[in-house]
Structures are given as C-alpha cells and as structure tokens.
Write a protein that holds these residues in place. Structure first.
Motif, PDB file in Angstrom:
ATOM      1  N   VAL A 106      10.158   0.571  -0.633  1.00 60.93           N
ATOM      2  CA  VAL A 106       9.938   0.135  -2.016  1.00 60.93           C
ATOM      3  C   VAL A 106      10.037   1.346  -2.935  1.00 60.93           C
ATOM      4  N   ALA A 107       9.390   2.458  -2.519  1.00 58.73           N
ATOM      5  CA  ALA A 107       9.398   3.679  -3.336  1.00 58.73           C
ATOM      6  C   ALA A 107      10.793   4.298  -3.404  1.00 58.73           C
ATOM      7  N   ALA A 108      11.513   4.310  -2.266  1.00 60.69           N
ATOM      8  CA  ALA A 108      12.846   4.927  -2.269  1.00 60.69           C
ATOM      9  C   ALA A 108      13.772   4.181  -3.219  1.00 60.69           C
ATOM     10  N   CYS A 109      13.712   2.865  -3.183  1.00 56.01           N
ATOM     11  CA  CYS A 109      14.600   2.067  -4.027  1.00 56.01           C
ATOM     12  C   CYS A 109      14.180   2.180  -5.496  1.00 56.01           C
ATOM     13  N   LYS A 110      12.872   2.060  -5.746  1.00 54.45           N
ATOM     14  CA  LYS A 110      12.405   2.042  -7.139  1.00 54.45           C
ATOM     15  C   LYS A 110      12.364   3.438  -7.761  1.00 54.45           C
ATOM     16  N   ASP A 111      11.814   4.393  -7.043  1.00 48.18           N
ATOM     17  CA  ASP A 111      11.562   5.697  -7.669  1.00 48.18           C
ATOM     18  C   ASP A 111      12.673   6.717  -7.443  1.00 48.18           C
ATOM     19  N   VAL A 112      13.403   6.601  -6.324  1.00 44.78           N
ATOM     20  CA  VAL A 112      14.489   7.554  -6.096  1.00 44.78           C
ATOM     21  C   VAL A 112      15.779   7.006  -6.693  1.00 44.78           C
ATOM     22  N   GLN A 113      16.134   5.790  -6.299  1.00 43.58           N
ATOM     23  CA  GLN A 113      17.394   5.219  -6.792  1.00 43.58           C
ATOM     24  C   GLN A 113      17.231   4.495  -8.129  1.00 43.58           C
ATOM     25  N   LYS A 114      15.990   4.220  -8.520  1.00 44.63           N
ATOM     26  CA  LYS A 114      15.702   3.493  -9.778  1.00 44.63           C
ATOM     27  C   LYS A 114      16.410   2.128  -9.812  1.00 44.63           C
ATOM     28  N   ILE A 115      16.342   1.436  -8.665  1.00 42.68           N
ATOM     29  CA  ILE A 115      17.017   0.136  -8.612  1.00 42.68           C
ATOM     30  C   ILE A 115      16.027  -1.029  -8.491  1.00 42.68           C
ATOM     31  N   GLU A 116      15.044  -0.912  -7.633  1.00 41.93           N
ATOM     32  CA  GLU A 116      13.977  -1.932  -7.541  1.00 41.93           C
ATOM     33  C   GLU A 116      14.421  -3.274  -6.957  1.00 41.93           C
ATOM     34  N   ILE A 117      15.048  -3.209  -5.811  1.00 41.02           N
ATOM     35  CA  ILE A 117      15.402  -4.453  -5.117  1.00 41.02           C
ATOM     36  C   ILE A 117      14.228  -4.921  -4.282  1.00 41.02           C
ATOM     37  N   LEU A 118      13.570  -4.003  -3.585  1.00 39.36           N
ATOM     38  CA  LEU A 118      12.490  -4.373  -2.672  1.00 39.36           C
ATOM     39  C   LEU A 118      11.143  -4.316  -3.385  1.00 39.36           C
ATOM     40  N   LEU A 119      10.342  -5.359  -3.137  1.00 37.65           N
ATOM     41  CA  LEU A 119       9.044  -5.455  -3.812  1.00 37.65           C
ATOM     42  C   LEU A 119       7.997  -5.907  -2.811  1.00 37.65           C
ATOM     43  N   PHE A 120       6.729  -5.607  -3.106  1.00 43.12           N
ATOM     44  CA  PHE A 120       5.642  -6.235  -2.349  1.00 43.12           C
ATOM     45  C   PHE A 120       5.472  -7.645  -2.877  1.00 43.12           C
ATOM     46  N   ALA A 121       5.432  -8.631  -1.967  1.00 44.94           N
ATOM     47  CA  ALA A 121       5.231 -10.017  -2.393  1.00 44.94           C
ATOM     48  C   ALA A 121       3.972 -10.558  -1.712  1.00 44.94           C
ATOM     49  N   ASN A 122       3.351 -11.517  -2.315  1.00 41.88           N
ATOM     50  CA  ASN A 122       2.156 -12.198  -1.784  1.00 41.88           C
ATOM     51  C   ASN A 122       0.960 -11.253  -1.646  1.00 41.88           C
ATOM     52  N   ARG A 123      -0.133 -11.802  -1.076  1.00 44.57           N
ATOM     53  CA  ARG A 123      -1.351 -10.990  -0.959  1.00 44.57           C
ATOM     54  C   ARG A 123      -1.985 -11.154   0.405  1.00 44.57           C
ATOM     55  N   GLY A 124      -2.937 -10.280   0.695  1.00 45.18           N
ATOM     56  CA  GLY A 124      -3.705 -10.374   1.934  1.00 45.18           C
ATOM     57  C   GLY A 124      -2.812 -10.431   3.153  1.00 45.18           C
ATOM     58  N   LEU A 125      -3.151 -11.338   4.068  1.00 43.40           N
ATOM     59  CA  LEU A 125      -2.401 -11.429   5.316  1.00 43.40           C
ATOM     60  C   LEU A 125      -0.952 -11.871   5.102  1.00 43.40           C
ATOM     61  N   GLU A 126      -0.705 -12.481   3.953  1.00 41.07           N
ATOM     62  CA  GLU A 126       0.646 -12.978   3.646  1.00 41.07           C
ATOM     63  C   GLU A 126       1.545 -11.897   3.050  1.00 41.07           C
ATOM     64  N   THR A 127       1.002 -10.714   2.816  1.00 44.49           N
ATOM     65  CA  THR A 127       1.793  -9.679   2.131  1.00 44.49           C
ATOM     66  C   THR A 127       3.091  -9.387   2.867  1.00 44.49           C
ATOM     67  N   SER A 128       4.163  -9.234   2.102  1.00 42.89           N
ATOM     68  CA  SER A 128       5.428  -8.837   2.732  1.00 42.89           C
ATOM     69  C   SER A 128       6.222  -7.969   1.765  1.00 42.89           C
ATOM     70  N   VAL A 129       7.238  -7.302   2.299  1.00 38.50           N
ATOM     71  CA  VAL A 129       8.148  -6.521   1.463  1.00 38.50           C
ATOM     72  C   VAL A 129       9.495  -7.206   1.523  1.00 38.50           C
ATOM     73  N   GLU A 130      10.022  -7.586   0.358  1.00 35.87           N
ATOM     74  CA  GLU A 130      11.270  -8.347   0.343  1.00 35.87           C
ATOM     75  C   GLU A 130      11.886  -8.280  -1.050  1.00 35.87           C
ATOM     76  N   PRO A 131      13.147  -8.660  -1.186  1.00 35.36           N
ATOM     77  CA  PRO A 131      13.722  -8.776  -2.523  1.00 35.36           C
ATOM     78  C   PRO A 131      13.008  -9.894  -3.299  1.00 35.36           C
ATOM     79  N   ALA A 132      13.106  -9.867  -4.614  1.00 37.59           N
ATOM     80  CA  ALA A 132      12.441 -10.880  -5.453  1.00 37.59           C
ATOM     81  C   ALA A 132      12.786 -12.286  -4.974  1.00 37.59           C
ATOM     82  N   PHE A 133      11.811 -13.174  -5.015  1.00 35.47           N
ATOM     83  CA  PHE A 133      11.931 -14.581  -4.600  1.00 35.47           C
ATOM     84  C   PHE A 133      12.304 -14.733  -3.126  1.00 35.47           C
ATOM     85  N   GLY A 134      12.138 -13.671  -2.358  1.00 33.32           N
ATOM     86  CA  GLY A 134      12.454 -13.758  -0.930  1.00 33.32           C
ATOM     87  C   GLY A 134      13.944 -13.900  -0.671  1.00 33.32           C
TER      88      GLY A 134
END
Ligand code: HC1
Ligand code: SF4
Length: 576
Positions: free
Chosen positions: A155-183
């Motif tokens: 998430v950091a490499a895409c957002k902060d190094v490349q400044k693109i922001e494809i990968l995001l943290f989605a959901n919360r708690g046990l459901e948390t995942s890393v994925e592109p927006a809207f899965g």
C-alpha cells in the motif's frame, strides 16, 4: 547524539533515530515484517517488540524514538514469547503451502518462523472452505489474499513511492484485506503493473503471473524454433539469485544457462536497444527540425506508457512512436530473422527475459500483433522466473563458464546496455544524436549529468550550434512533476526520458527479491546500475550507430531509420 544501552552494549546514536535503527546499526537485526526504511513505519506486524527498562509495556522498536539514558532489551524470554505469539496470530490466517509456494526459501515470514523456532503445528495450509479467490486476471500481477499478512508495505509503495494508490486497506477487524478499490481485479484498475508492490511484499501475496510452464512447453515442442532475448537489467541482477554479490554482471553465464535450458538461439534485447536509438534519435531530430511535438518523451517503459495513457492522456502526442527494445527485437525476430534463416515466421517463438512485470502486459497488447497472427513476443519471463527455471534444471549457475550469444541479434554496444539504469536511454540517444548533428565522431561520450539517482535530472547539451535541453525522471512520482510542467506550458525541453520504476529497470518489479533488512545496507539501484556502466565502459563499441548488425539490418532490410519498413515494424500508437 544520545547515549543508550541495547542488550548491555553502550551506543551513541543520533537523536532522530528509532530503537530499530539504533539496534540495526550495531548488528542486531530486530525482526520486522511491515517496516520498510523510509517507506513504511506503522508498527502493524508487532514483530519488533522490545523491552524498555522502567516500563512494563512492550514497545514496537520501529516507531519508538531513542532518548538519552534509554536501556533497551531486544532478546529476553518475554520479548521472544511475545513475538512468537504475534507470529502465530499472523499464521492463523496465512495459507502455509510452503513447499509449493513461489516464495519458498525466499520468504520473510518463513525465515522468521524458522529463526524463532516456531513448531510445524502452526505452519498449515488453510482449509479449502477458508480460501479466498485469487486475482490472476491481469497479464502481469497475481494477488493472493490467502497469503497476505496485512503488513501494508505494498500500500505504501504504491501510494507513497509511485503516488498511484491502487492498493488500499478494505474492511475492518478480522475482515480486513488489502485490495484495489471495490475489490476489483487489477485488470480493471489503472494499475500500471510496475510491480513495485511485489518487490516489497515479504510473502507471496503479490507476485508475477508466471509464464514458466508456457516456456517449458514451447521448448519441448519440436515444431517450434524457440529464441530468447534478455533485457539490459537482467544481467545486473540474475547473479543475486545464485549467491553472487549484488552488482556482478553475469551476461556470459546467462547466455550459457539459456543455451542449457534448450533455447535454439540466444539473442539479446540490447541489440533492440541500439536499434531503438537509431529510430528514436532520428524521430527526435525530425521533430526538432520540422516543428513536431516537443518535448518528445521516451516510450520504452510499458509501466510508464500505461501511466501516461491513464493519467495524462492529453499528452500522448509527446510520446515517441517507437516500440520498446523488447518489441523491436521481437518484431525483427519475426520478420527479417526468419527471412534470412529460411524459417517459417509462424514457427518462431520469441521469449523475453525482463526485469519487469509490465513487459508481460506490453507483449500481450493488441498493438503488438504482427502480420502472421502472432505477437512480436510470445512469452515474457521475469528475472526471478528465469532463475526458477535454471534451478529447476539443476544448473549450477555460479560455476558456469561464459558463453556467447548468437549472430547477429546479440550484437550490442555500450549504449544498449545502459538502457537498464535511469538516464541510460537518454545518454545512449545523445551519443548518437550528437555524432549525427555534429557530423563528427565525438570522443566525449559520457554524460554524467543524466546519471545517478536524483529524482529528476536536467541537462543542456551543446551540439555544434544546437542546444538540446533534456530531462530524466524515474518513478511515476517524478514523472508526474514533469508532466505537470508540460501541461502548464513550462517544460522547455526537447527530450525527456521516463522510466516507471525508481532507479529504472535495474529495480524493476521482476528483479530478484531483496530482504528488507538488506535494503537498508545496500543501495540496490546504485549497485546494479554500476554493473551496467562497467559493461558499457568495457565494450569496444559504445554508440548505437556503431553496432554492425544494426547497420546490416538497415542495409539489407529496413532501409533507413524511420523509413516505411521501420514504421510498419518498429513503431506503434497509443490510446487514451
Ligand atoms: Fe528495460 Fe528496455 S531498458 S525498458 O528498463 O528500454 O524491462 O533492462 O528491456 O524493452 O532495452 C526493462 C531493462 C528493457 C526495453 C531495453
Ligand atoms: Fe501500484 Fe505498481 Fe503495484 Fe500497480 S503494480 S498496485 S501501480 S505498485
């Protein structure tokens, strides 16, 4: 500086350091899974817990600043037990099919389990009903949520190094995942397939889409004539996979290994790099003389092409129409080569080895279909995939003797090989353009102003009575700055080089993984680039227009650079 004590040893460290940095500076590699120097510092994995005298709580060393008089213990039973407990929590949701995993023996999680002596009962594959779907729909990148440990590095490499922001943290708690927006699948996002997220992934949650099986099948197929080409940057890093020091150029061993794997002919993308300079240099001079769109921008990095197509479609006319060296080499190997060898072009199967994940996407593009109904390049392996094949074939790479490439498409000059480092395409282009414009064989051919790792490099180069103003950007964050200048009408350059990956191809998304603890100690981009500049200075020919095989190709087949035949074979178009 402040004075602190870590594990009984006194040490003075700058006061802006963290406990993790202080410990690492004295040879204590506190384990981490999420931390990445300068990129990701969240304390999320909680593997770097340490004890501080006078404090009951355990602290994450990566987020804790040092203070004068601090006493730290990194290696008590309490610390080790807490780390093991956190590791077990991570493993509870991790699909441990280690033996068949693409990162086996090169996985930071696996290393940690072994270092902390975690017993096998925790290393289990997840039951089928718990497995989530894997996204393997894009041509370049696979995302496997069953492997993800939510460290956030990608998430950091895409957002902060490349400044693109494809990968995001989605959901919360046990459901948390890393994925592109809207899965969404990668294929439905404006991801540029640079693979910078793969390079920082400590496990196999992000990986390239493997084409190894496709290549083995082609090699077995007696009907096919299977040839291979390797990108400049591959030779600067392949040796790392076999224990050679970073920065060791391994061109000769690489040729030998490829021959042992069974390729009918071993060629080199560097040949195509020289060819690209002939076309691109000529195109630049045409644009300057005839009032074409300036600044002209290089077009060899497919991540960059995807980036400008998605994010700056109004600037597409600035792109050179040249195909990349990978595609130019492929196009020649499917046209001129079968003609001179008397082969059926439909039976020539071209494999590329690239430091890049986006090259898989580039090779598969509609635009790369040729007149025979095949693509210019049929399969693309990353440097890592080639290393896997070499291991699978039980080849002892490090002890191989140096082999040679095959005539004539492995001929290359020093200019072709530096393509793999940021600034290299620019330097190669100037070497040729300067000779053409001045009508002389210039001896000053090293353009140090465009070398090195500054984010944006600029130079004004005097050639006869012409001043050529150039700029070089690597990483999309830097590219963005130059593109904004063009949009504002403030970029008075003639020529711009852009590579999507920070450092250029040497640090592409298909290069060997470097353990995060090593990334701090070695300047990976610098070391690998050094291998390429060493090859350049050792080459008797260092200008693309001196490549005798490129000269022969123009004489016998293409005619002149940017001529009719070149346009048909070596140039392309872009779409918003
Ligand atoms: Fe590159 Fe290029 S330099 S894009 O970085 O222009 O991948 O190495 O092969 O095609 O030559 C990559 C590298 C590579 C192309 C060349
Ligand atoms: Fe971001 Fe590049 Fe990874 Fe795509 S490939 S998610 S653009 S870092």
């Amino acid at each position: 500086k402040v004075n602190i004590k870590i594990d009984g040893i006194d040490v003075a460290v700058p006061k802006d350091k963290t406990v993790l940095q202080a410990a690492r500076s004295m040879g204590i590699n506190i384990p981490t899974l999420c931390y990445l120097e300068g990129i990701n510092k969240t304390g999320a994995c909680r593997m770097c817990l340490v004890e501080i005298d006078g404090d009951k709580k355990l602290h994450t060393a990566c987020t804790l600043a040092v203070w004068d008089g601090m006493v730290v213990k990194t290696n008590t039973k309490r610390v080790r037990d807490a780390r093991r407990m956190n590791l077990r929590l991570i493993l509870a949701n991790h699909h441990c099919d280690c033996l068949s995993c693409s990162r086996s023996k090169n996985c930071e999680l696996q290393d940690m389990c072994s270092d902390l002596g975690l017993s096998d009962e925790y290393l289990k594959a997840l039951p089928k009903e718990k497995l989530q779907p894997v996204d393997a729909l894009s041509p370049s990148i696979v995302r496997d949520p069953n492997k993800c440990i939510l460290c956030g590095r990608c998430v950091a490499a895409c957002k902060d190094v490349q400044k693109i922001e494809i990968l995001l943290f989605a959901n919360r708690g046990l459901e948390t995942s890393v994925e592109p927006a809207f899965g969404d699948s990668f294929k439905d996002t404006p991801c540029i397939y640079c693979g910078q997220c793969i390079n920082v992934c400590p496990v196999a949650a992000l990986r390239e889409k493997s084409e190894i099986e496709k290549v083995w099948e082609a090699l077995e197929n007696k009907d096919l004539h299977v040839v291979v080409q390797e990108a400049p940057a591959v030779r600067a890093a392949l040796g790392e996979e076999f224990g050679l020091p970073m920065g060791t150029p391994v061109t000769g061993k690489m040729y030998t290994a490829l021959r042992m794997l069974g390729f009918d002919k071993v060629f080199d993308t560097n040949f195509g790099a020289d060819l690209t300079i002939m076309e691109e240099g000529t195109e630049l001079l045409h644009r300057i003389k005839e009032g074409g769109k300036l600044p002209m921008i290089t077009s060899c990095s497919p991540g960059w092409i995807r980036y400008i197509e998605h994010y700056y479609p109004d600037l597409l006319e600035h792109l050179s129409t040249c195909k990349s060296p990978q595609q130019m080499t492929g196009a020649v190997l499917k046209s001129y080569y079968p003609e001179i060898e008397g082969l059926d072009p439909k039976k020539v199967f071209v494999v590329s080895v690239m430091p890049c994940t986006s090259k898989k996407f580039e090779a598969a593009k509609e635009e790369m279909l040729n007149g025979h109904g095949t693509r210019d390049v049929d399969a693309v392996l990353t440097t890592r995939e080639l290393a896997k094949m070499i291991r699978e074939a039980s080849i002892d790479f490090a002890s191989l003797s140096d082999g040679k490439g095959d005539d004539i498409f492995s001929d290359y000059t020093g200019a072709g090989v530096i393509f793999g480092a940021t600034g290299g395409v620019m330097e190669a282009a100037i070497r040729t353009v300067a000779d053409i414009v001045s009508g002389q064989e210039l001896e000053e051919i090293e353009y140090h102003a465009v070398r090195g790792l500054d984010g944006i490099k600029e130079a004004s180069i005097q050639i006869g009575d012409m001043t050529v103003k150039v700029a070089v950007a690597h990483g999309t964050e830097n590219a963005q700055k130059l593109m904004d200048l063009i949009r504002e009408g403030k970029a008075d350059y003639h020529f711009i080089e852009v590579m999507a990956c920070p450092g250029g191809c040497v640090a592409g998304g298909g290069q060997p993984h470097v353990h995060s603890s090593q990334m701090v100690k070695i300047n990976v981009r610098y070391e690998r680039a050094k291998a390429l500049y060493t090859e350049d200075s050792g080459n008797a020919k260092r200008k693309s227009h001196h490549n005798p095989s490129v000269q022969r190709l123009y004489k016998e087949y293409l005619g002149e650079p940017c001529g009719h035949k070149s346009h048909e074979l070596l140039h392309t178009h872009y779409s918003a």
